[in-house]
Every structure is written in C-alpha cells, then in structure tokens.
Motif scaffolding. Structure first.
Motif, PDB file in Angstrom:
ATOM      1  N   VAL A 131       0.962  -1.259  -0.079  1.00  0.00           N
ATOM      2  CA  VAL A 131      -0.299   0.080  -0.015  1.00  0.00           C
ATOM      3  C   VAL A 131       1.060   1.335   0.017  1.00  0.00           C
ATOM      4  N   LEU A 132       1.905   1.204   0.923  1.00  0.00           N
ATOM      5  CA  LEU A 132       2.581   2.399   0.796  1.00  0.00           C
ATOM      6  C   LEU A 132       3.406   2.899  -0.322  1.00  0.00           C
ATOM      7  N   LEU A 133       3.940   1.726  -1.152  1.00  0.00           N
ATOM      8  CA  LEU A 133       4.520   1.927  -2.354  1.00  0.00           C
ATOM      9  C   LEU A 133       3.514   2.051  -3.712  1.00  0.00           C
ATOM     10  N   GLU A 134       2.369   1.765  -3.476  1.00  0.00           N
ATOM     11  CA  GLU A 134       1.480   1.886  -4.463  1.00  0.00           C
ATOM     12  C   GLU A 134       1.065   3.412  -4.362  1.00  0.00           C
ATOM     13  N   ARG A 135       0.955   3.758  -3.179  1.00  0.00           N
ATOM     14  CA  ARG A 135       0.418   5.387  -3.136  1.00  0.00           C
ATOM     15  C   ARG A 135       1.670   6.259  -3.077  1.00  0.00           C
ATOM     16  N   GLU A 136       2.713   5.734  -3.058  1.00  0.00           N
ATOM     17  CA  GLU A 136       4.135   6.627  -3.179  1.00  0.00           C
ATOM     18  C   GLU A 136       4.326   7.421  -1.891  1.00  0.00           C
ATOM     19  N   LEU A 137       3.760   6.803  -1.093  1.00  0.00           N
ATOM     20  CA  LEU A 137       4.011   7.465   0.373  1.00  0.00           C
ATOM     21  C   LEU A 137       5.375   7.423   1.078  1.00  0.00           C
ATOM     22  N   LEU A 138       6.264   6.386   0.356  1.00  0.00           N
ATOM     23  CA  LEU A 138       7.524   6.021   0.712  1.00  0.00           C
ATOM     24  C   LEU A 138       8.225   6.763  -0.433  1.00  0.00           C
ATOM     25  N   PRO A 139       9.185   7.785  -0.321  1.00  0.00           N
ATOM     26  CA  PRO A 139       9.761   8.376  -1.279  1.00  0.00           C
ATOM     27  C   PRO A 139      11.040   7.909  -1.785  1.00  0.00           C
ATOM     28  N   PRO A 140      11.629   8.287  -2.694  1.00  0.00           N
ATOM     29  CA  PRO A 140      13.050   7.921  -3.323  1.00  0.00           C
ATOM     30  C   PRO A 140      13.880   8.206  -1.909  1.00  0.00           C
ATOM     31  N   GLY A 141      14.858   7.280  -1.653  1.00  0.00           N
ATOM     32  CA  GLY A 141      15.688   7.463  -0.567  1.00  0.00           C
ATOM     33  C   GLY A 141      15.113   6.930   0.746  1.00  0.00           C
ATOM     34  N   GLY A 142      13.672   6.356   0.535  1.00  0.00           N
ATOM     35  CA  GLY A 142      13.023   5.704   1.748  1.00  0.00           C
ATOM     36  C   GLY A 142      13.741   4.266   2.161  1.00  0.00           C
ATOM     37  N   ARG A 143      13.535   4.063   3.527  1.00  0.00           N
ATOM     38  CA  ARG A 143      14.284   2.776   3.781  1.00  0.00           C
ATOM     39  C   ARG A 143      13.060   1.932   4.617  1.00  0.00           C
ATOM     40  N   LEU A 144      13.261   0.435   4.052  1.00  0.00           N
ATOM     41  CA  LEU A 144      12.280  -0.260   4.833  1.00  0.00           C
ATOM     42  C   LEU A 144      13.217  -1.474   5.602  1.00  0.00           C
ATOM     43  N   VAL A 145      12.951  -1.524   6.882  1.00  0.00           N
ATOM     44  CA  VAL A 145      13.706  -2.368   7.606  1.00  0.00           C
ATOM     45  C   VAL A 145      12.745  -3.266   8.475  1.00  0.00           C
ATOM     46  N   SER A 146      13.247  -4.501   8.290  1.00  0.00           N
ATOM     47  CA  SER A 146      12.186  -5.621   8.969  1.00  0.00           C
ATOM     48  C   SER A 146      12.992  -6.485  10.053  1.00  0.00           C
ATOM     49  N   VAL A 147      12.219  -6.692  11.065  1.00  0.00           N
ATOM     50  CA  VAL A 147      12.873  -7.607  12.028  1.00  0.00           C
ATOM     51  C   VAL A 147      12.704  -9.025  11.716  1.00  0.00           C
ATOM     52  N   SER A 148      13.757  -9.792  11.483  1.00  0.00           N
ATOM     53  CA  SER A 148      13.735 -11.283  11.369  1.00  0.00           C
ATOM     54  C   SER A 148      14.316 -11.824  12.652  1.00  0.00           C
ATOM     55  N   SER A 149      15.090 -13.125  12.783  1.00  0.00           N
ATOM     56  CA  SER A 149      15.396 -13.592  13.797  1.00  0.00           C
ATOM     57  C   SER A 149      16.378 -14.783  13.511  1.00  0.00           C
ATOM     58  N   ILE A 150      17.360 -15.120  14.371  1.00  0.00           N
ATOM     59  CA  ILE A 150      18.106 -16.006  14.041  1.00  0.00           C
ATOM     60  C   ILE A 150      17.491 -17.558  13.723  1.00  0.00           C
ATOM     61  N   ALA A 151      16.439 -17.539  14.230  1.00  0.00           N
ATOM     62  CA  ALA A 151      15.269 -18.653  14.340  1.00  0.00           C
ATOM     63  C   ALA A 151      15.103 -18.896  12.743  1.00  0.00           C
ATOM     64  N   GLY A 152      14.878 -17.700  12.050  1.00  0.00           N
ATOM     65  CA  GLY A 152      14.874 -17.887  10.564  1.00  0.00           C
ATOM     66  C   GLY A 152      15.845 -18.221   9.764  1.00  0.00           C
ATOM     67  N   ILE A 153      17.047 -18.129  10.504  1.00  0.00           N
ATOM     68  CA  ILE A 153      18.242 -18.661   9.502  1.00  0.00           C
ATOM     69  C   ILE A 153      18.597 -20.089  10.189  1.00  0.00           C
TER      70      ILE A 153
END
Length: 476
Positions: free
Chosen positions: A351-373
């Motif tokens: 939704v944020l990308l479709e509506r262009e609310l995250l501009p050029p230079g934007g950052r997406l950071v997710s929390v994973s876990s070593i359990a996912g590794i």
C-alpha cells in the motif's frame, strides 16, 4: 532482566573463579552514549598492495575525530577537529608517526580490496599478527573487501571470499568485547556509496554496534545523503515503528527520537496505555491498530498521508510467538504467526509503495530472527515467518533499487526481554552464553542497528540481513 552471572563475573571473587575454572567470561560491553568519542583509542589503518579504499577511510576516520596511525610508520594522521597532542607528535604515536610501544588501539582497520589471489592473503597475517593483543576492551576490527560477485577474476573472488573466515574467526578469538566485521564495498560505487561507507564505519566502530559481530555488510549504490550533524542522523525524518509499545519496539522509538526522528509508534489497541506512554516519552504520535484487521494497511496509509504526507522509513518490528511443535500446533497458531510476522509486512509495503508514500531515498527495515536462519524446535511457525522476512529482503532490495529505496533486516539472537525471561533457567543460560560475547544482548542493541539502517546516509546499504546476536554459535 538481570544477568546475575555476568554481574558476579565482574566481582573480585567472580574473576578469580572464572579464571580458575575456565568458565564463560562475559565482558562489560561499550555501548553508545551521546557525546562519546567514536573510539576509546587510536585506529591502526593498513592496506594490501593496490587497495582502493584506504585514503577514503582515513579521511572518514579523521573527520569523525579518530586519531589514525597508518601501517606505514612514516605517517600518522591526527583528527582535524581535535588537533595534535603536541605540535610534532600525535597522541599514541612516536616521533616518526609510528605507534608507541604498548599503544592500545581502539580499532584495527584493514583495506583488503587489493588482494587479488590467495597468495596475497599473507598480507592479512602480516597486519593482524603484531597487533592482535593491542586492542582496548570492546575494540573493533573491520576488514574492507570487494564483493566476490564483483571481482574481476575467479582468483580475486576466491581471495575476497576468504576474508569472511578471517573476520569471523577474529570475532571468536580476540575476546574482551572486541567485535569483527567484513564490509564489502562495490568497486563501481558513487557518491552515495561513499556516504553509506561513512555511515557504516561510524556505526560499526561506535558503541552502537556493541552486540554485532562476525557480520558481512554490503555497501553498494543507492540514494544516500549525509546528515548535517552525525549525532542526529535522522533529523527531519518521519519513521514508522510497528510493535512499539514494549521491548525492542519501545527501545527503538527512544533511539530513533534521540537521533532526531519524528516517530510514529504503532501497536495493538490492547497495548494502548503502554503505547501512549512511549509516544509521549519520545515526542511522537501513537497509532492503535491491529495489523491483521481488514484494510489495516489502508487505514495506516490514510493516517500517514493525512498527518505527515509521507513516511521516510518503515520499521516492521511487530511480531508474536505461538510456540508448539508442528505435530501439536493447531491451524490458528500457524495462521496468526504468519499473518502478523510476515503477511502484514507485505500488505503495508504494497500500500505504501502503491500510494508513493515512501519516497525515493526511503528505507524499509524488517525484524527477522536467527530462528529464521537456524530454525528452532517448537517454533516452526515462527521460524517460517522469520525466514520469509529474509526472503522479502532478498526479493524487494533489487526490485526497489530503481526507486532509490533500501531494504534490509536485522536478525536478533538472545535478547534480554520479558519473553526470554520466561525461558527455563538452563535454556536461558545456554542462550546467553552460546555466542562470542558470552552474554545476552539488550533491546537497545537491536534498536541501534535498526537505527543505522534507517539513516538517510545508509541508503546504499541494501539487501543485508544483519544479525544482532553477539556472533551466536547458531545459524550461518
């Protein structure tokens, strides 16, 4: 949660017992405090023959106020903003610019980009062997290399891949809170590459990276801008944090606000009181929203558009556990974890990308876990969701590169929270000690790492999964 063993080890009786019995020896880690110098001592800088980054790194370090002692004893560089200790001799060096005998270095930094075949790896030994015992407690080791995929020849790719074994081994050998990292810097970089290299060095050398060790960080190209003040690298930035009411999310809100961000703190309505307290503490705004509710992503986007007109960085921190072995797990436990930990991130991003609310230079950071590794018994749903987060980073980072948006994840290990406090004692102690730093991390350690990835200056750092685990013995 207090680590009583670590506290005991710091006492006189504890020190004696640890030494006598060879028990784990968790050091006191150097963590960031505003106003602290980047390093507690000078940096020793060396470079392999033909390397391409040493001069740039020297400029970065001196600009950051670090005294640099080069591997060439003819010169040592004193930071411009502090001035030399005397007119002729920088502090920590001899009259010819070489290190005084017994000098304790805050960091060893080596540019290995000039190593083009396996015979050149001997230069690593020649640099690190004499100084392996010269680092201060919580010192830093950073090796700079070329991404093997970007090497000019198979021999160069082979030699550059070998650097990983060096840095991960150093992280396990040096002790006393010393951390070691490998930074791959693209050979076809631009101004954004240079900015993000500076941001990465400032993070990895500082106390912000206290619980990060044995990692490989890739600095490529992207959209990155240096801050006016490196002490407030998020000034003017709007940052959304999900799961912000407690634990890592609350610590993250505090770190981001300290660094200048306007924080939008989101959590479920049931956590409304705690969420409001965090938002008020950091001068941010609170959004009560269940991310699994129908059209939750659309409602969030409406709020961001109406209140801020954009969001510069999104931190997907919200997560739950519903632990059971898969044989004993019902479908609801599976569905809830996948929906909150993974699918909600996809919906928000879309939704944020479709509506262009995250501009050029934007950052997406997710929390994973070593359990996912590494996986984890009794957490098939959780490990699946967290491995999916890594897949999201792998897929989105190249897809969004053309829009100047970076995508990264952090993978925490054993972090001292209310959740880990409920783990049985024996398992809890094993989780704390099974890493190179012999202790659990703190929520602020995860928050500092996310904060660095959210800096505008880190825009050319993309496609990374950075473990915040004290170099855990589990996983890759």
């Amino acid at each position: 949660m207090t680590d009583r063993y670590a506290s005991f080890v710091q006492s006189g009786a504890g020190r004696a017992l640890v030494k006598r019995l060879g028990l784990p020896d968790p050091p006191r880690l150097r963590r960031h405090r505003p106003g602290d110098p980047l390093l507690p001592g000078p940096a020793r800088l060396g470079a392999a023959t033909g390397s391409r980054l040493a001069d740039q790194v020297e400029r970065i370090l001196t600009t950051a106020g670090v005294e640099v002692v080069t591997a060439d004893p003819a010169t040592a560089v004193t930071p411009a903003d502090t001035g030399p200790a005397t007119a002729a001799t920088p502090a920590g060096t001899g009259g010819d610019g070489s290190a005084d005998p017994g000098t304790r270095f805050g960091a060893l930094v080596y540019d290995a980009t000039g190593i083009t075949d396996s015979t050149g790896l001997r230069q690593l030994y020649d640099f690190f062997h004499p100084y392996a015992r010269s680092l201060t407690p919580s010192g830093r080791v950073i090796v700079l290399g070329t991404p093997p995929a970007g090497a000019a020849t198979p021999r160069e790719a082979t030699a550059q891949r070998a650097l990983e074994g060096l840095t991960r081994s150093i992280g396990k050998e040096f002790g006393r809170g010393v951390t070691a990292q490998l930074v791959h810097v693209t050979p076809d970089g631009d101004a954004s590459t240079a900015t993000s290299l500076e941001a990465t060095l400032r993070f990895l050398l500082s106390g912000r990276s206290a619980y990060v060790s044995g990692q490989v960080v890739r600095v490529g190209t992207g959209t990155a801008s240096a801050p006016a003040d490196w002490d407030r690298p998020l000034d003017g930035q709007v940052v959304l944090v999900t799961g912000a009411a407690r634990g890592i999310g609350a610590a993250l809100a505090r770190v981001l606000a300290r660094d200048g961000a306007q924080v939008v703190a989101l959590d479920i309505p049931e956590a409304g009181d705690e969420l409001a307290a965090v938002a008020n503490e950091v001068g941010g705004t609170a959004v009560q929203l269940d991310l699994t509710a129908p059209n939750a992503a659309g409602r969030l986007a409406d709020h961001l558009a109406a209140r801020h007109g954009r969001v510069d960085a999104v931190v997907h921190n919200a997560g739950i556990t519903r632990d059971k072995t898969i044989a004993r797990m019902n479908a609801d436990r599976w569905d809830q974890v996948i929906d909150v930990n993974l699918s909600s991130q996809e919906r928000i991003n879309d939704v944020l990308l479709e509506r262009e609310l995250l501009p050029p230079g934007g950052r997406l950071v997710s929390v994973s876990s070593i359990a996912g590794i590494a996986g984890n018994r009794g957490q098939t749903n959780y490990a699946t969701s967290k491995a999916g987060v890594i897949g999201l980073v792998d897929a989105l980072a190249p897809a969004l590169a053309g829009r100047g948006i970076s995508v990264n994840a952090v993978a925490p290990g054993f972090i001292e929270t209310r959740l880990t406090a409920r783990i049985p004692l024996v398992l809890r102690e094993a989780g704390r000690r099974m890493n190179s730093l012999s202790q659990g991390g703190l929520p602020v350690d995860v928050a500092e790492t996310i904060g660095w990835l959210a800096w505008p200056a880190s825009g050319a750092v993309s496609g990374n999964v950075v473990r915040v685990c004290g170099q855990s013995l589990l996983g890759a």
